[in-house]
Design an enzyme around this catalytic site. Structure first.
Site, PDB file in Angstrom:
ATOM      1  N   ALA A  66      -6.071   4.257  -5.915  1.00 59.62           N
ATOM      2  CA  ALA A  66      -6.692   2.936  -5.928  1.00 59.62           C
ATOM      3  C   ALA A  66      -6.834   2.493  -7.377  1.00 59.62           C
ATOM      4  O   ALA A  66      -6.746   3.298  -8.303  1.00 59.62           O
ATOM      5  CB  ALA A  66      -8.053   3.005  -5.253  1.00 59.62           C
ATOM      6  N   GLY A 111      -6.074   7.564  -2.998  1.00 58.98           N
ATOM      7  CA  GLY A 111      -5.708   6.677  -1.895  1.00 58.98           C
ATOM      8  C   GLY A 111      -4.246   6.790  -1.504  1.00 58.98           C
ATOM      9  O   GLY A 111      -3.892   6.593  -0.342  1.00 58.98           O
ATOM     10  N   GLU A 114      -4.032   9.681   0.704  1.00 58.36           N
ATOM     11  CA  GLU A 114      -4.659   9.324   1.978  1.00 58.36           C
ATOM     12  C   GLU A 114      -3.731   8.466   2.841  1.00 58.36           C
ATOM     13  O   GLU A 114      -3.719   8.587   4.064  1.00 58.36           O
ATOM     14  CB  GLU A 114      -5.993   8.617   1.736  1.00 58.36           C
ATOM     15  CG  GLU A 114      -7.045   9.587   1.225  1.00 58.36           C
ATOM     16  CD  GLU A 114      -8.317   8.900   0.744  1.00 58.36           C
ATOM     17  OE1 GLU A 114      -9.384   9.216   1.278  1.00 58.36           O
ATOM     18  OE2 GLU A 114      -8.244   8.050  -0.167  1.00 58.36           O
ATOM     19  N   GLU A 134     -10.698  12.475  -6.601  1.00 54.79           N
ATOM     20  CA  GLU A 134     -11.904  11.641  -6.665  1.00 54.79           C
ATOM     21  C   GLU A 134     -13.096  12.328  -7.317  1.00 54.79           C
ATOM     22  O   GLU A 134     -13.837  11.701  -8.080  1.00 54.79           O
ATOM     23  CB  GLU A 134     -12.292  11.165  -5.249  1.00 54.79           C
ATOM     24  CG  GLU A 134     -11.387  10.087  -4.676  1.00 54.79           C
ATOM     25  CD  GLU A 134     -10.122  10.634  -4.010  1.00 54.79           C
ATOM     26  OE1 GLU A 134      -9.385   9.836  -3.420  1.00 54.79           O
ATOM     27  OE2 GLU A 134      -9.872  11.858  -4.087  1.00 54.79           O
TER      28      GLU A 134
END
Length: 259
Positions: A66, A111, A114, A134
């Site tokens: 992200a 992300g 993910e 993260e």
């Protein structure tokens, strides 16, 4: 209008969605997420599309996560909305009635990892790297990492990756079952398309029913999951697709499934 972030190209009923933000290593902001989500929905409802490939532009990154600079300015509510957008997309991928393949052509971080794990199958290039970094930023995965990763690689491997935050290469990803196959960079898309073409020989309803039952296995007890499977299995026997598939086998011919 705004710059398009996602390019779509259809080759032999295979839709290839490429994230086009090479200068930012294909990092995801809300605009990219929304665009990818709406492009995906279009492909799922397009009768000329049998399966979908998600990949990143360039040689370096699939999706490098992200947009961190953007996230720096977020308060609790904005972070919640951003997380919700990412979860909406990953659910749409996972629940797609058509197979979605991640062609991981470089960094799949945060992300990006993910999104890859929400796809049904993952092919990786030799230069692919995966991480949920993260915790290194003082946050946690927010688009399904803590939920999907353990189901794919097991609790121990997932915990190590999520609390360690370290990067693993494609060989290690293959060893723990995070990817299905490693392919050279230049052949990655071709191999992904070839697999999708093989899928086209199979019954499309059988494929979507299989995907649904596999997903259900995570949300239900074994007993409930078996009941759902049995219902989908037996109900297929009143369909043209099943009739065609079984007759073709007995007649020693190739089945002609309706798309």
């Amino acid at each position: 209008k705004n710059k398009m972030f996602v390019k779509n190209k259809i080759i032999d009923q295979v839709s290839i969605l490429t994230i086009q933000r090479e200068e930012a290593l294909n990092a995801l902001n809300p605009d990219v997420l929304k665009e990818l989500d709406s492009m995906l929905e279009k492909q799922i409802s397009d009768r000329n599309v049998g399966s979908i490939i998600i990949t990143g532009s360039g040689e370096k990154a699939f999706i490098a996560g992200a947009d961190i600079k953007l996230m720096m300015g977020y308060d609790v509510d904005q972070a919640y909305e951003f997380g919700k957008l990412g979860q909406k997309l990953t659910l749409a991928i996972e629940n797609s009635s058509k197979p979605v393949i991640a062609a991981v052509n470089g960094f799949a971080l945060g992300g990006g990892c993910e999104i890859a794990i929400s796809c049904h199958i993952r092919y990786a290039s030799e230069n692919a790297f995966f991480a949920q970094p993260e915790v290194k930023l003082g946050i946690i995965p927010g688009w399904g990492g803590t939920q999907r990763l353990p189901k794919i690689v097991g609790k121990g491997n997932a915990t190590e990756l999520i609390i360690g935050g370290h990067m693993i290469n494609s060989k290690e990803a293959l060893r723990i079952g995070l990817v299905n196959r490693i392919v050279s960079s230049e052949k990655l898309i071709d191999e992904s398309i070839n697999f999708c073409k093989e899928l086209q020989k199979n019954g499309p309803t059988s494929i979507s029913n299989s995907l649904k039952c596999i997903n259900n296995s995570y949300d239900n007890s074994l007993v409930d999951g078996l009941e759902i499977e049995l219902e989908a299995f037996s109900n297929s026997f009143c369909s043209e697709e099943t009739n065609e598939g079984l007759s073709a086998f007995v007649d020693k011919r190739k089945p002609k499934f309706k798309k």
